[in-house]
Design a protein around this motif. Structure first.
Motif, mmCIF file in Angstrom:
data_model
loop_
_atom_site.group_PDB
_atom_site.id
_atom_site.type_symbol
_atom_site.label_atom_id
_atom_site.label_comp_id
_atom_site.label_asym_id
_atom_site.label_seq_id
_atom_site.Cartn_x
_atom_site.Cartn_y
_atom_site.Cartn_z
ATOM 1 N N SER A 198 -46.684 -28.945 61.548
ATOM 2 C CA SER A 198 -45.831 -28.230 60.598
ATOM 3 C C SER A 198 -44.703 -29.156 60.188
ATOM 4 C CB SER A 198 -45.257 -26.956 61.231
ATOM 5 O OG SER A 198 -46.291 -26.071 61.617
ATOM 6 N N THR A 199 -44.523 -29.340 58.887
ATOM 7 C CA THR A 199 -43.480 -30.223 58.374
ATOM 8 C C THR A 199 -42.473 -29.423 57.553
ATOM 9 O OG1 THR A 199 -44.759 -30.743 56.370
ATOM 10 C CG2 THR A 199 -45.041 -32.198 58.287
ATOM 11 N N LEU A 200 -41.229 -29.877 57.571
ATOM 12 C CA LEU A 200 -40.170 -29.265 56.778
ATOM 13 C C LEU A 200 -39.414 -30.375 56.064
ATOM 14 C CD1 LEU A 200 -38.592 -26.669 56.009
ATOM 15 C CD2 LEU A 200 -37.076 -27.174 57.939
ATOM 16 N N MET A 201 -39.548 -30.405 54.744
ATOM 17 C CA MET A 201 -38.850 -31.400 53.941
ATOM 18 C C MET A 201 -37.552 -30.802 53.404
ATOM 19 S SD MET A 201 -40.910 -33.946 54.179
ATOM 20 C CE MET A 201 -39.952 -35.017 53.097
ATOM 21 N N PHE A 217 -40.372 -21.496 59.014
ATOM 22 C CA PHE A 217 -40.855 -22.695 59.696
ATOM 23 C C PHE A 217 -41.038 -22.399 61.174
ATOM 24 C CE2 PHE A 217 -40.296 -26.657 62.045
ATOM 25 C CZ PHE A 217 -41.230 -27.451 61.413
ATOM 26 N N PRO A 218 -42.284 -22.607 61.676
ATOM 27 C CA PRO A 218 -43.507 -22.895 60.937
ATOM 28 C C PRO A 218 -43.879 -21.765 59.970
ATOM 29 C CG PRO A 218 -43.786 -23.247 63.313
ATOM 30 C CD PRO A 218 -42.507 -22.506 63.126
ATOM 31 N N LEU A 219 -44.857 -22.020 59.123
ATOM 32 C CA LEU A 219 -45.202 -21.053 58.092
ATOM 33 C C LEU A 219 -45.653 -19.721 58.660
ATOM 34 C CD1 LEU A 219 -47.036 -23.159 55.352
ATOM 35 C CD2 LEU A 219 -44.819 -22.041 55.192
ATOM 36 N N TYR A 220 -46.255 -19.725 59.848
ATOM 37 C CA TYR A 220 -46.750 -18.473 60.413
ATOM 38 C C TYR A 220 -45.637 -17.674 61.094
ATOM 39 C CZ TYR A 220 -46.827 -21.379 64.633
ATOM 40 O OH TYR A 220 -46.478 -22.225 65.660
ATOM 41 N N SER A 221 -44.424 -18.211 61.101
ATOM 42 C CA SER A 221 -43.308 -17.503 61.723
ATOM 43 C C SER A 221 -42.982 -16.228 60.960
ATOM 44 C CB SER A 221 -42.079 -18.410 61.777
ATOM 45 O OG SER A 221 -40.954 -17.710 62.267
ATOM 46 N N ASP A 222 -42.579 -15.184 61.676
ATOM 47 C CA ASP A 222 -42.198 -13.912 61.054
ATOM 48 C C ASP A 222 -40.712 -13.853 60.729
ATOM 49 O OD1 ASP A 222 -44.802 -12.916 61.281
ATOM 50 O OD2 ASP A 222 -44.441 -12.178 63.313
ATOM 51 N N THR A 223 -39.963 -14.845 61.159
ATOM 52 C CA THR A 223 -38.515 -14.844 60.968
ATOM 53 C C THR A 223 -38.104 -15.971 60.030
ATOM 54 O OG1 THR A 223 -38.210 -13.977 63.214
ATOM 55 C CG2 THR A 223 -36.282 -14.925 62.117
#
Length: 247
Positions: A198-201, A217-223
């Motif tokens: 998982s990347t965050l730019m 972040f990550p994309l599957y996070s609910d928060t």
């Protein structure tokens, strides 16, 4: 004798001058506002494009190295023969016999090893690989928000403005060579057959987002995460099966 005088207007009256200044000011203000809006839009688009290109480039670099994990120069050699025990190196813990991928010593990066594919093969930094000894490679994000790669004792920067990076390891538990679960810290000796990253730019310019640019972040996070600045953020995710292992 009659003398006649003619009244000739020389220059502008005060009222005419004020009207002219008002109209000129309105025109200048309008043109200036259009310029500022266009410039802000241009910077916004540039930062958005930079985040998107950075995410794609990071995925390409990470996948390129992950695809090499477990490559054997001689396909008939077993993993135990091709990959003997190797001591800790390049920020990676020691590899046991046949072990091919694992978290880095810091726990925030991924370590893998492979044999060169051909005589003139190069590592992640473009340095030549001169022998069939397994190459230990570490991919990680450093404190300067750079994606780095280290191999054969040399470290180099591959990408900048990487705000965050997480690796998770697909572990096989039933001998099928298919990932049954993903863990951030697999136990020693676990059969790792895939890696999810998982990347965050983050944009290079601050003040581009309207308010706080919340992201997952990550994309599957609910928060959702709310940053402290007004930068633009791009969260991306990918999963790579270690094809030389899960086959």
């Amino acid at each position: 004798m009659t003398i006649k005088f003619r009244n000739h207007q020389n220059g502008l009256s005060l009222i005419e001058l004020m009207i002219a200044l008002l109209l000129s000011s309105l025109l200048i203000i309008g043109v200036t506002q259009i310029y500022i809006d266009n410039k802000q839009s241009y910077i916004f688009q540039q930062n958005q494009t930079g985040n998107q290109e950075g995410s794609r480039f990071a995925a390409m670099l990470i996948e390129k190295e992950l695809y090499r994990a477990g490559h054997r120069r001689l396909a008939q050699d077993s993993f135990a023969i091709a990959f003997p025990y190797q001591a800790a190196a390049n920020g990676c813990p020691a590899f046991s016999v046949g072990e091919l991928a694992k978290p880095s010593t810091s726990g925030s990066g991924v370590c893998l090893r492979y044999q060169r594919s051909y005589d003139n093969d190069v590592d992640c930094l473009g340095n030549g690989i001169t022998s069939d000894t397994p190459v230990i490679t570490r991919i990680e994000r450093n404190a300067n928000n750079e994606l780095i790669c280290m191999a054969q004792g040399t470290s180099g920067t591959l990408l900048e403005n990487l705000n965050n990076l997480i690796f998770e390891y697909g572990v096989n538990t039933d001998g099928s060579r298919v990932a049954n679960k993903y863990l951030t810290a697999p136990t020693a000796g676990a059969s790792i057959v895939a890696v999810r990253y998982s990347t965050l730019m983050a944009s290079t310019s601050d003040g581009q987002a309207i308010g706080k640019d919340s992201y997952y972040f990550p994309l599957y996070s609910d928060t959702a995460n709310t940053p402290t600045d007004n930068k633009l953020y791009k969260s991306a995710q990918g999963t790579t099966t270690l094809r030389n292992i899960a086959q």
